[in-house]
Design an enzyme around this catalytic site. Structure first.
Site, PDB file in Angstrom:
ATOM      1  N   VAL A  20     -32.797  12.369  -2.267  1.00  0.00           N
ATOM      2  CA  VAL A  20     -32.443  12.999  -0.994  1.00  0.00           C
ATOM      3  C   VAL A  20     -33.653  13.562  -0.254  1.00  0.00           C
ATOM      4  O   VAL A  20     -33.537  13.909   0.923  1.00  0.00           O
ATOM      5  CB  VAL A  20     -31.379  14.108  -1.178  1.00  0.00           C
ATOM      6  CG1 VAL A  20     -30.085  13.526  -1.713  1.00  0.00           C
ATOM      7  CG2 VAL A  20     -31.889  15.237  -2.061  1.00  0.00           C
ATOM      8  N   ASN A  56     -25.266  20.093  -2.693  1.00  0.00           N
ATOM      9  CA  ASN A  56     -25.549  20.876  -3.891  1.00  0.00           C
ATOM     10  C   ASN A  56     -26.967  20.658  -4.421  1.00  0.00           C
ATOM     11  O   ASN A  56     -27.558  21.586  -4.988  1.00  0.00           O
ATOM     12  CB  ASN A  56     -24.540  20.509  -4.988  1.00  0.00           C
ATOM     13  CG  ASN A  56     -24.966  21.014  -6.351  1.00  0.00           C
ATOM     14  OD1 ASN A  56     -24.905  22.205  -6.641  1.00  0.00           O
ATOM     15  ND2 ASN A  56     -25.410  20.097  -7.206  1.00  0.00           N
ATOM     16  N   SER A 108     -27.442  30.609  -2.222  1.00  0.00           N
ATOM     17  CA  SER A 108     -27.818  31.409  -3.392  1.00  0.00           C
ATOM     18  C   SER A 108     -27.834  32.879  -2.996  1.00  0.00           C
ATOM     19  O   SER A 108     -28.074  33.223  -1.835  1.00  0.00           O
ATOM     20  CB  SER A 108     -29.216  31.009  -3.882  1.00  0.00           C
ATOM     21  OG  SER A 108     -29.676  31.886  -4.901  1.00  0.00           O
ATOM     22  N   TYR A 115     -38.287  29.380  -2.366  1.00  0.00           N
ATOM     23  CA  TYR A 115     -36.874  29.167  -2.687  1.00  0.00           C
ATOM     24  C   TYR A 115     -35.985  30.077  -1.846  1.00  0.00           C
ATOM     25  O   TYR A 115     -34.980  29.624  -1.278  1.00  0.00           O
ATOM     26  CB  TYR A 115     -36.648  29.433  -4.176  1.00  0.00           C
ATOM     27  CG  TYR A 115     -35.230  29.178  -4.635  1.00  0.00           C
ATOM     28  CD1 TYR A 115     -34.745  27.885  -4.755  1.00  0.00           C
ATOM     29  CD2 TYR A 115     -34.382  30.235  -4.956  1.00  0.00           C
ATOM     30  CE1 TYR A 115     -33.450  27.642  -5.183  1.00  0.00           C
ATOM     31  CE2 TYR A 115     -33.096  30.011  -5.387  1.00  0.00           C
ATOM     32  CZ  TYR A 115     -32.628  28.712  -5.499  1.00  0.00           C
ATOM     33  OH  TYR A 115     -31.346  28.484  -5.914  1.00  0.00           O
ATOM     34  N   SER A 134     -35.713  28.807   1.666  1.00  0.00           N
ATOM     35  CA  SER A 134     -34.860  27.625   1.812  1.00  0.00           C
ATOM     36  C   SER A 134     -33.383  28.000   1.747  1.00  0.00           C
ATOM     37  O   SER A 134     -32.561  27.437   2.484  1.00  0.00           O
ATOM     38  CB  SER A 134     -35.212  26.585   0.743  1.00  0.00           C
ATOM     39  OG  SER A 134     -34.780  26.972  -0.545  1.00  0.00           O
ATOM     40  N   LYS A 135     -33.025  28.936   0.898  1.00  0.00           N
ATOM     41  CA  LYS A 135     -31.615  29.301   0.766  1.00  0.00           C
ATOM     42  C   LYS A 135     -31.148  30.183   1.930  1.00  0.00           C
ATOM     43  O   LYS A 135     -30.000  30.053   2.391  1.00  0.00           O
ATOM     44  CB  LYS A 135     -31.374  29.999  -0.575  1.00  0.00           C
ATOM     45  CG  LYS A 135     -31.503  29.055  -1.766  1.00  0.00           C
ATOM     46  CD  LYS A 135     -30.585  27.846  -1.650  1.00  0.00           C
ATOM     47  CE  LYS A 135     -30.652  26.928  -2.851  1.00  0.00           C
ATOM     48  NZ  LYS A 135     -29.750  25.769  -2.751  1.00  0.00           N
ATOM     49  N   ILE A 175     -25.667  31.290 -12.851  1.00  0.00           N
ATOM     50  CA  ILE A 175     -24.662  30.365 -13.369  1.00  0.00           C
ATOM     51  C   ILE A 175     -25.250  29.648 -14.575  1.00  0.00           C
ATOM     52  O   ILE A 175     -26.331  29.064 -14.506  1.00  0.00           O
ATOM     53  CB  ILE A 175     -24.251  29.322 -12.309  1.00  0.00           C
ATOM     54  CG1 ILE A 175     -23.772  30.001 -11.025  1.00  0.00           C
ATOM     55  CG2 ILE A 175     -23.173  28.396 -12.884  1.00  0.00           C
ATOM     56  CD1 ILE A 175     -22.517  30.831 -11.161  1.00  0.00           C
TER      57      ILE A 175
END
Length: 252
Positions: free
Chosen positions: A57, A83, A135, A148, A151-152, A181
């Site tokens: 992707v 996801n 997130s 990170y 990006s979230k 998780i």
């Protein structure tokens, strides 16, 4: 069954959170196309309701053909679950441009262009549901997670923008912001620590519910967001973290 007759495209659905979503969608009657770089395991590969599509992707040119492959197999797309994602730890002074670009390509650019490729098919079927996996780190931060977190947070903002733009087409867009998780990746991280059992116990104590999350917890929420029972819900970022971010820390 809540998703009977629905066709879902899920990126990174072979393990972890994605697998929890795939398993619950199949239980609820959906047909599922799984888009990821790796081949599916034998259990998913042999499932009559599953199509595996191998693609990266981060390569924008691979996205539209992958969506068309799912449509060719199942006849359309009703649900898109963005996801797939990556995470790395770097201090701000150490982040390299190519690392930043890869993070944004997978975590932010791919969801936008997957949505773009799925739109004509959702419109043709009268609407749809887009679910982005964000997130709690789009709302707060851990050390060395600047790329990170960015990006979230971007995915959360994009979710609201897509909901505004696509509501006229009866296409809803919501995000799930999971906390910790349990998955193959998180288990590997724990195993790399000096005392994994002690760290897991401490992690459990962070959560008012007394445990970390499971992939099926995310799957249960994704089923609701994908189905008709959430038909008036759009533009929301739903925090799924066992109460972790609701709890104020004490100094003792």
């Amino acid at each position: 069954m809540q998703l009977e007759g629905k066709i879902a495209l899920i990126t990174g659905g072979g393990q972890g959170i994605g697998r929890g979503i795939v398993d619950r969608f199949l239980e609820e009657g959906a047909q599922v196309a799984i888009l990821q770089r790796r081949p599916l395991d034998s259990e998913l590969d042999k499932h009559a309701g599953v199509l595996g599509i191998q693609a990266d992707v981060s390569d924008s040119s691979a996205i539209s053909p992958a969506v068309e492959r799912a449509v060719e197999q199942f006849g359309g797309v009703d649900i898109l679950v963005n996801n797939a994602g990556i995470m790395f730890e770097r201090s701000v002074s150490e982040i390299r441009p190519e690392e930043w670009d890869l993070m944004i390509a997978i975590n932010m650019r791919a969801p936008l262009f997957l949505t773009q490729a799925a739109l004509p098919h959702m419109r043709r079927r009268g609407g749809g549901s887009i679910i982005n996996i964000g997130s709690i780190e789009g709302l707060a931060a851990n050390p060395s997670h600047a790329a990170y977190c960015a990006s979230k947070a971007g995915i959360h903002g994009m979710t609201r923008a897509l909901a505004v733009d696509l509501g006229k087409d009866n296409i809803r867009c919501n995000a799930i912001a999971p906390g910790w998780i349990s998955s193959e990746l998180s288990e590997s991280y724990l195993d790399s620590q000096a005392d994994p059992a002690a760290i897991l116990e401490a992690l459990n104590r962070l959560h008012p519910l007394g445990r970390v999350g499971r992939p099926e917890d995310v799957g249960d929420l994704a089923v609701y967001l994908a189905g008709d029972k959430s038909g008036f819900l759009t533009g929301e970022v739903v925090v799924l973290d066992g109460g972790r971010t609701a709890r104020l820390p004490l100094p003792f």
